[in-house]
Design a protein around this motif. Structure first.
Motif, PDB file in Angstrom:
ATOM      1  N   ASP A  99       0.618  -1.195  -0.006  1.00 61.19           N
ATOM      2  CA  ASP A  99       0.056   0.030  -0.037  1.00 61.19           C
ATOM      3  C   ASP A  99       1.026   1.197   0.067  1.00 61.19           C
ATOM      4  O   ASP A  99       1.819   1.292   0.905  1.00 61.19           O
ATOM      5  N   ILE A 100       0.605   2.003  -0.980  1.00 58.85           N
ATOM      6  CA  ILE A 100       1.501   3.385  -1.079  1.00 58.85           C
ATOM      7  C   ILE A 100       0.666   4.482  -0.597  1.00 58.85           C
ATOM      8  O   ILE A 100      -0.384   4.902  -1.187  1.00 58.85           O
ATOM      9  N   ILE A 101       0.988   5.107   0.591  1.00 57.53           N
ATOM     10  CA  ILE A 101       0.380   6.274   1.060  1.00 57.53           C
ATOM     11  C   ILE A 101       1.350   7.534   0.725  1.00 57.53           C
ATOM     12  O   ILE A 101       2.336   7.691   1.511  1.00 57.53           O
ATOM     13  N   PRO A 102       0.697   8.290  -0.081  1.00 57.94           N
ATOM     14  CA  PRO A 102       1.512   9.570  -0.536  1.00 57.94           C
ATOM     15  C   PRO A 102       0.987  10.537   0.701  1.00 57.94           C
ATOM     16  O   PRO A 102       0.162  10.596   1.261  1.00 57.94           O
ATOM     17  N   GLY A 103       2.241  11.252   1.080  1.00 61.23           N
ATOM     18  CA  GLY A 103       2.059  12.460   2.241  1.00 61.23           C
ATOM     19  C   GLY A 103       3.111  12.366   3.136  1.00 61.23           C
ATOM     20  O   GLY A 103       4.118  11.660   3.061  1.00 61.23           O
ATOM     21  N   ASP A 104       2.991  13.261   4.079  1.00 57.49           N
ATOM     22  CA  ASP A 104       3.948  13.562   5.018  1.00 57.49           C
ATOM     23  C   ASP A 104       3.476  12.770   6.298  1.00 57.49           C
ATOM     24  O   ASP A 104       2.549  12.907   6.994  1.00 57.49           O
ATOM     25  N   ALA A 105       4.550  12.048   6.625  1.00 55.93           N
ATOM     26  CA  ALA A 105       4.346  11.326   7.746  1.00 55.93           C
ATOM     27  C   ALA A 105       3.955  11.843   9.160  1.00 55.93           C
ATOM     28  O   ALA A 105       3.107  11.356  10.033  1.00 55.93           O
ATOM     29  N   LEU A 106       4.439  13.159   9.282  1.00 62.60           N
ATOM     30  CA  LEU A 106       4.151  13.778  10.535  1.00 62.60           C
ATOM     31  C   LEU A 106       2.713  14.309  10.458  1.00 62.60           C
ATOM     32  O   LEU A 106       2.399  14.681  11.633  1.00 62.60           O
ATOM     33  N   ALA A 107       1.880  14.179   9.478  1.00 64.32           N
ATOM     34  CA  ALA A 107       0.602  14.657   9.569  1.00 64.32           C
ATOM     35  C   ALA A 107      -0.275  13.552   9.420  1.00 64.32           C
ATOM     36  O   ALA A 107      -1.507  13.609   9.362  1.00 64.32           O
ATOM     37  N   LEU A 108      -0.028  12.275   9.682  1.00 58.87           N
ATOM     38  CA  LEU A 108      -0.651  11.120   9.402  1.00 58.87           C
ATOM     39  C   LEU A 108      -1.172  10.691  10.893  1.00 58.87           C
ATOM     40  O   LEU A 108      -0.648  11.080  12.017  1.00 58.87           O
ATOM     41  N   ASP A 109      -2.152  10.070  10.946  1.00 60.91           N
ATOM     42  CA  ASP A 109      -2.915   9.420  12.160  1.00 60.91           C
ATOM     43  C   ASP A 109      -2.442   8.029  12.095  1.00 60.91           C
ATOM     44  O   ASP A 109      -3.053   7.274  11.273  1.00 60.91           O
ATOM     45  N   PHE A 110      -1.546   7.760  12.970  1.00 60.56           N
ATOM     46  CA  PHE A 110      -0.889   6.213  12.533  1.00 60.56           C
ATOM     47  C   PHE A 110      -1.993   5.355  13.123  1.00 60.56           C
ATOM     48  O   PHE A 110      -1.884   4.029  12.590  1.00 60.56           O
ATOM     49  N   ALA A 111      -2.511   5.495  14.200  1.00 55.52           N
ATOM     50  CA  ALA A 111      -3.542   4.383  14.614  1.00 55.52           C
ATOM     51  C   ALA A 111      -4.440   4.259  13.460  1.00 55.52           C
ATOM     52  O   ALA A 111      -5.212   2.964  13.433  1.00 55.52           O
ATOM     53  N   ASP A 112      -4.944   5.263  12.800  1.00 53.48           N
ATOM     54  CA  ASP A 112      -6.048   5.120  11.707  1.00 53.48           C
ATOM     55  C   ASP A 112      -5.212   4.115  10.597  1.00 53.48           C
ATOM     56  O   ASP A 112      -5.852   3.268   9.942  1.00 53.48           O
ATOM     57  N   LEU A 113      -3.980   4.634  10.343  1.00 50.86           N
ATOM     58  CA  LEU A 113      -3.289   3.916   9.168  1.00 50.86           C
ATOM     59  C   LEU A 113      -2.889   2.339   9.532  1.00 50.86           C
ATOM     60  O   LEU A 113      -3.001   1.447   8.871  1.00 50.86           O
ATOM     61  N   ALA A 114      -3.038   2.222  10.968  1.00 51.57           N
ATOM     62  CA  ALA A 114      -2.917   0.671  11.399  1.00 51.57           C
ATOM     63  C   ALA A 114      -4.004  -0.038  10.873  1.00 51.57           C
ATOM     64  O   ALA A 114      -3.680  -1.337  10.768  1.00 51.57           O
ATOM     65  N   THR A 115      -5.097   0.549  10.747  1.00 52.33           N
ATOM     66  CA  THR A 115      -6.095  -0.427  10.404  1.00 52.33           C
ATOM     67  C   THR A 115      -5.905  -1.186   8.954  1.00 52.33           C
ATOM     68  O   THR A 115      -6.440  -2.058   8.569  1.00 52.33           O
ATOM     69  N   ARG A 116      -5.154  -0.577   8.031  1.00 55.46           N
ATOM     70  CA  ARG A 116      -4.763  -1.189   6.865  1.00 55.46           C
ATOM     71  C   ARG A 116      -4.149  -2.427   7.018  1.00 55.46           C
ATOM     72  O   ARG A 116      -3.921  -3.378   6.198  1.00 55.46           O
ATOM     73  N   ALA A 117      -3.345  -2.724   8.245  1.00 59.46           N
ATOM     74  CA  ALA A 117      -2.790  -4.198   8.538  1.00 59.46           C
ATOM     75  C   ALA A 117      -3.837  -5.236   8.557  1.00 59.46           C
ATOM     76  O   ALA A 117      -3.510  -6.533   8.647  1.00 59.46           O
ATOM     77  N   GLU A 118      -5.232  -5.113   8.777  1.00 61.75           N
ATOM     78  CA  GLU A 118      -6.271  -5.862   8.565  1.00 61.75           C
ATOM     79  C   GLU A 118      -6.170  -6.867   9.591  1.00 61.75           C
ATOM     80  O   GLU A 118      -6.458  -8.457   9.316  1.00 61.75           O
ATOM     81  N   GLY A 119      -5.640  -6.585  10.951  1.00 60.87           N
ATOM     82  CA  GLY A 119      -5.865  -7.423  11.974  1.00 60.87           C
ATOM     83  C   GLY A 119      -4.369  -8.258  12.025  1.00 60.87           C
ATOM     84  O   GLY A 119      -4.147  -9.111  13.056  1.00 60.87           O
ATOM     85  N   ALA A 120      -3.425  -8.110  11.208  1.00 57.88           N
ATOM     86  CA  ALA A 120      -2.205  -8.837  11.130  1.00 57.88           C
ATOM     87  C   ALA A 120      -1.138  -8.236  12.409  1.00 57.88           C
ATOM     88  O   ALA A 120      -1.539  -6.888  12.427  1.00 57.88           O
ATOM     89  N   PRO A 121      -0.436  -8.832  12.816  1.00 55.01           N
ATOM     90  CA  PRO A 121       0.512  -8.207  13.711  1.00 55.01           C
ATOM     91  C   PRO A 121       1.309  -6.847  12.914  1.00 55.01           C
ATOM     92  O   PRO A 121       1.640  -7.135  11.749  1.00 55.01           O
ATOM     93  N   LEU A 122       1.415  -5.848  13.559  1.00 55.44           N
ATOM     94  CA  LEU A 122       2.061  -4.758  12.865  1.00 55.44           C
ATOM     95  C   LEU A 122       3.509  -4.153  13.514  1.00 55.44           C
ATOM     96  O   LEU A 122       3.493  -4.070  14.784  1.00 55.44           O
ATOM     97  N   ARG A 123       4.182  -3.894  12.568  1.00 57.45           N
ATOM     98  CA  ARG A 123       5.512  -3.445  13.201  1.00 57.45           C
ATOM     99  C   ARG A 123       5.787  -2.105  12.218  1.00 57.45           C
ATOM    100  O   ARG A 123       5.337  -2.008  11.087  1.00 57.45           O
ATOM    101  N   ILE A 124       6.693  -1.605  12.861  1.00 57.85           N
ATOM    102  CA  ILE A 124       7.253  -0.050  11.827  1.00 57.85           C
ATOM    103  C   ILE A 124       8.673  -0.420  11.532  1.00 57.85           C
ATOM    104  O   ILE A 124       9.755  -0.772  12.701  1.00 57.85           O
ATOM    105  N   CYS A 125       9.271  -0.368  10.436  1.00 62.98           N
ATOM    106  CA  CYS A 125      10.429  -0.574  10.203  1.00 62.98           C
ATOM    107  C   CYS A 125      10.780   0.530   8.997  1.00 62.98           C
ATOM    108  O   CYS A 125      10.056   0.395   8.003  1.00 62.98           O
ATOM    109  N   ALA A 126      11.704   1.213   9.261  1.00 63.82           N
ATOM    110  CA  ALA A 126      12.294   2.246   8.235  1.00 63.82           C
ATOM    111  C   ALA A 126      13.722   2.676   8.587  1.00 63.82           C
ATOM    112  O   ALA A 126      14.019   2.725   9.525  1.00 63.82           O
TER     113      ALA A 126
END
Length: 293
Positions: A99-126
């Motif tokens: 999933d490609i999300i164009p935009g500024d990471a500082l302006a994102l709601d990460f809890a909302d973004l996490a719903t795209r994981a569709e229930g899978a365990p979620l990690r942040i790697c960058a």
């Protein structure tokens, strides 16, 4: 599958094709070394059935490594519109997994973004852009509710920032607000260093990959008061706490000495001498002195 055999062109070729010269204004330093991108991806693993949020994928070197290592989904946030076509090529190679999300990471709601994981365990790697790395980490460490939406952070920072994240009072020069916040809510460690020569363009500093694993139940205290206590104490770190905590104590309607006494901390100590448990005690004392809120 190794990144070298994922059916996509080499990263340097992609950068040339799409004219992706790294922009200093975006804190971009591209990582072309396939051994390193693979090592970072494996540090976040095992990835089977796991969703990953990646910030600043650029031409997609780490993105490809994460998918090659078996990530069920990568949610890639990219501010640089020039990189979107290159990332779209990766999405075509891995249908339904990027999933490609164009935009500024500082302006994102990460809890909302996490719903795209569709229930899978979620990690942040960058490989975080240097200019937003610290504010992003602070936001993730301050997430509410806790435990957070992620089960692990695998992040690359300038080494001086990495040292601040894992610091304790025994490393006084590096210990500060970031170390208290990270130490309170996570178990953190530096996994390995990445030399400047591995990047294009090479930064002037060494980088480090840091792992942060959330504590399920950190010592309870008011997060906002903990932040206020660390900001006040480290904001004047050369002063004794009876002086540096005066502004915080004033907001509570008490003297700094009373606040420190309630926390069981000697007033002549300095911020760099107080461990995480001491700052938690300060936050609890501040909450008790403030009363119902």
């Amino acid at each position: 599958m190794s990144l070298a055999h994922d059916g996509l062109p080499p990263l340097r070729e992609i950068v040339a094709t799409y004219g992706l010269d790294p922009k200093k204004s975006l804190g971009q330093n591209f990582l072309f070394d396939l051994n390193l991108t693979g090592r970072i991806a494996r540090a976040a693993g095992p990835l089977t059935g796991v969703a990953i949020i990646e910030i600043g994928p650029g031409p997609g070197g780490l993105t490809r490594a994460l998918l090659s290592e078996g990530a069920a989904k990568v949610i890639a946030v990219e501010r640089d519109e020039r990189c979107l076509a290159a990332l779209a090529d990766i999405a075509s190679r891995w249908p339904g997994r990027l999933d490609i999300i164009p935009g500024d990471a500082l302006a994102l709601d990460f809890a909302d973004l996490a719903t795209r994981a569709e229930g899978a365990p979620l990690r942040i790697c960058a490989n975080l852009p240097y200019n937003i790395a610290t504010p992003l980490l602070a936001r993730w460490l301050e997430a509410e509710p806790w435990p957070p939406f992620f089960d692990r952070l695998i992040l690359m920072f300038q080494r001086e920032v990495a040292l601040r994240i894992v610091a304790t009072p025994s490393e006084r020069a590096d210990y500060g607000r970031l170390g208290v916040l990270a130490g309170w809510r996570c178990r953190s460690r530096i996994l390995f260093d990445v030399p400047a020569a591995a990047f294009t363009p090479p930064p002037k500093v060494t980088s480090s990959v840091v792992e942060l694993i959330p504590r399920r139940a950190p010592d309870p205290c008011d997060r906002i008061l903990l932040t206020a206590a660390t900001q006040a104490a480290f904001g004047q770190r050369r002063k004794m706490l009876r002086q540096s905590l005066k502004p915080l104590a004033a907001t509570l309607g008490v003297k700094a000495g009373a606040l420190l006494a309630a926390a069981g901390i000697e007033p002549t100590r300095r911020a760099e001498e107080i461990d995480v448990a001491g700052f938690v005690a300060l936050a609890r004392a501040a909450q008790n002195l403030r009363g119902p809120h």
